[in-house]
Design a protein around this motif. Structure first.
Motif, PDB file in Angstrom:
ATOM      1  N   LYS A  27      74.514   3.097  29.617  1.00 31.30           N
ATOM      2  CA  LYS A  27      75.155   1.935  28.990  1.00 31.30           C
ATOM      3  C   LYS A  27      75.825   1.052  30.038  1.00 31.30           C
ATOM      4  CE  LYS A  27      75.996   3.538  24.269  1.00 31.30           C
ATOM      5  NZ  LYS A  27      77.024   3.845  23.246  1.00 31.30           N
ATOM      6  N   LYS A  28      76.465   1.719  31.022  1.00 28.09           N
ATOM      7  CA  LYS A  28      77.093   0.956  32.104  1.00 28.09           C
ATOM      8  C   LYS A  28      76.040   0.199  32.926  1.00 28.09           C
ATOM      9  CE  LYS A  28      80.215   1.433  36.054  1.00 28.09           C
ATOM     10  NZ  LYS A  28      79.366   0.623  36.949  1.00 28.09           N
ATOM     11  N   SER A  67      72.387  -6.610  32.562  1.00 27.90           N
ATOM     12  CA  SER A  67      72.492  -7.767  31.659  1.00 27.90           C
ATOM     13  C   SER A  67      73.331  -8.867  32.310  1.00 27.90           C
ATOM     14  CB  SER A  67      73.123  -7.347  30.328  1.00 27.90           C
ATOM     15  OG  SER A  67      72.280  -6.439  29.651  1.00 27.90           O
ATOM     16  N   LYS A  68      74.384  -8.469  33.004  1.00 25.77           N
ATOM     17  CA  LYS A  68      75.238  -9.429  33.689  1.00 25.77           C
ATOM     18  C   LYS A  68      74.462 -10.138  34.808  1.00 25.77           C
ATOM     19  CE  LYS A  68      79.662  -9.807  36.107  1.00 25.77           C
ATOM     20  NZ  LYS A  68      80.837  -9.067  36.614  1.00 25.77           N
ATOM     21  N   ARG A 120      74.823  -2.837  31.035  1.00 26.09           N
ATOM     22  CA  ARG A 120      75.773  -3.958  31.116  1.00 26.09           C
ATOM     23  C   ARG A 120      75.663  -4.660  32.463  1.00 26.09           C
ATOM     24  NH1 ARG A 120      79.204  -0.181  28.533  1.00 26.09           N
ATOM     25  NH2 ARG A 120      80.216   0.301  30.521  1.00 26.09           N
ATOM     26  N   ASP A 121      75.525  -3.863  33.535  1.00 25.35           N
ATOM     27  CA  ASP A 121      75.405  -4.449  34.878  1.00 25.35           C
ATOM     28  C   ASP A 121      74.140  -5.298  35.010  1.00 25.35           C
ATOM     29  OD1 ASP A 121      77.736  -3.215  35.569  1.00 25.35           O
ATOM     30  OD2 ASP A 121      76.792  -1.503  36.574  1.00 25.35           O
TER      31      ASP A 121
END
Length: 375
Positions: A96-97, A103-104, A100-101
């Motif tokens: 999940k982390k 996606s950023k 997010r990375d």
């Protein structure tokens, strides 16, 4: 139609290379190197985006598999499954982390893409108009001699019309003139306008140079657009004017940036041409001054000792005799020989063809000096 404010055209990438493929003509390679560099940057940027997207997709796939496995383990209640459950939960948290990375990073890449300057490759993506054009057939590569002859013939026939186009200011006037004279939409016109700009700058007609520079970039935009669409430029110049007259602020800023860059290159080329002409003029004058021995009298005079220079300035033979008497004979002979080779002195002659007294050579000066000492 309100007049376009050219001062706000300031941010586009369009090739304007001026490699010396001909001493006077900036050939179609004028824009090649910058266009190639831009294409490579675009490809590198696109590749980076594809890699980020691939990593994000892989991460999401792994996360989906992990969550499915987590759901299966949650149903079981044995001690062994609890240990495995903890591992899978930790893996889920990690994925999940990572998601997010990635996606950023993807979002940053998209923002960066929106900020990238426009160019003719991206501007040519038309979504609101339709043009029916003839596809330009592939032709064999022309030799430099053929290009030069083609340019010369074209200019001899249409020079007056090209100059007229170079002096136009309004978009509508330019479009109408090209509609009436479509044969002007070609590389030969762009090349002539480039030369015209440099000539005007050399002649210090700066305002006229800037006007013609604007029309040069207009023509080059049309040619680049035709190249990107792989069509005959005569079939797409109306499309260019439609775009430029309905363009937003970003497009206007982009065009003017390219225009300013081109004008700077013209000023640089004009400066080089002026410097070269000055050097050629100086060398021509120097060749005219050379004496019978091939030496420049100005250079020889400047190399003489100050005492001998004064003798020449005052044309005083007695002073020259005194200076020579105090010099080392070898040095004095060296200087006098250089004076003869440069034409400052006429050797071995007392009277010239008109009967006028000639200035004595070193040997004659020395002999007169010795005779004076004997007396």
């Amino acid at each position: 139609m309100s007049r376009i404010d050219y001062s706000v055209w300031d941010h586009i990438e369009v090739s304007d290379d001026e490699d010396d493929t001909h001493p006077n003509i900036d050939t179609p390679s004028l824009f090649r190197w910058r266009h190639q560099a831009r294409v490579e940057r675009m490809e590198e940027f696109q590749k980076k985006g594809e890699e980020i997207n691939k990593s994000l997709t892989d991460c999401r796939r792994k996360l989906a598999e992990t969550q499915k496995k987590l759901q299966e383990l949650s149903i079981a209640s044995s001690d062994d499954t609890k240990v495995e459950l903890n591992k899978v939960q930790a893996e889920e948290k990690k994925l999940k982390k990572e998601e997010r990375d990635w996606s950023k990073k993807m979002e940053e890449h998209r923002r960066e893409e929106k900020k990238m300057p426009w160019n003719v490759d991206t501007l040519s993506r038309d979504g609101f108009s339709k043009s029916i054009v003839n596809v330009k057939p592939e032709t064999g590569e022309e030799t430099e001699e053929e290009k030069e002859q083609k340019h010369k013939t074209f200019v001899e026939k249409y020079e007056k019309q090209i100059k007229h186009f170079g002096m136009l200011r309004r978009w509508d006037d330019s479009q109408k003139y090209l509609s009436d004279n479509p044969h002007l939409v070609c590389e030969e016109t762009a090349n002539y306008l480039v030369i015209m700009c440099i000539d005007l700058e050399v002649e210090e007609k700066h305002a006229l140079m800037e006007q013609v520079a604007h029309q040069t970039i207009v023509m080059q935009f049309i040619l680049e657009l035709a190249k990107s669409l792989k069509v005959d430029p005569r079939g797409c110049f109306r499309q260019f004017f439609t775009k430029i007259k309905t363009a937003d602020q970003q497009y206007q800023d982009a065009f003017n940036d390219e225009l300013e860059s081109f004008k700077e290159r013209v000023r640089g080329r004009a400066k080089i041409r002026i410097e070269k002409a000055m050097k050629e003029l100086e060398e021509e004058e120097r060749q005219k001054r050379l004496g019978p021995g091939g030496l420049d009298p100005v250079e020889v005079y400047e190399s003489l000792p100050a005492e001998m220079q004064k003798c020449f300035d005052e044309k005083d033979i007695q002073m020259l005799q005194d200076v020579i008497s105090k010099m080392d004979p070898t040095e004095a002979k060296h200087h006098m020989k250089r004076c003869i080779d440069s034409g400052l002195w006429v050797p071995n002659a007392k009277v010239d063809v008109e009967g006028k007294d000639e200035e004595p050579t070193y040997e004659e000066v020395k002999r007169e000096q010795e005779e004076a000492k004997k007396e």
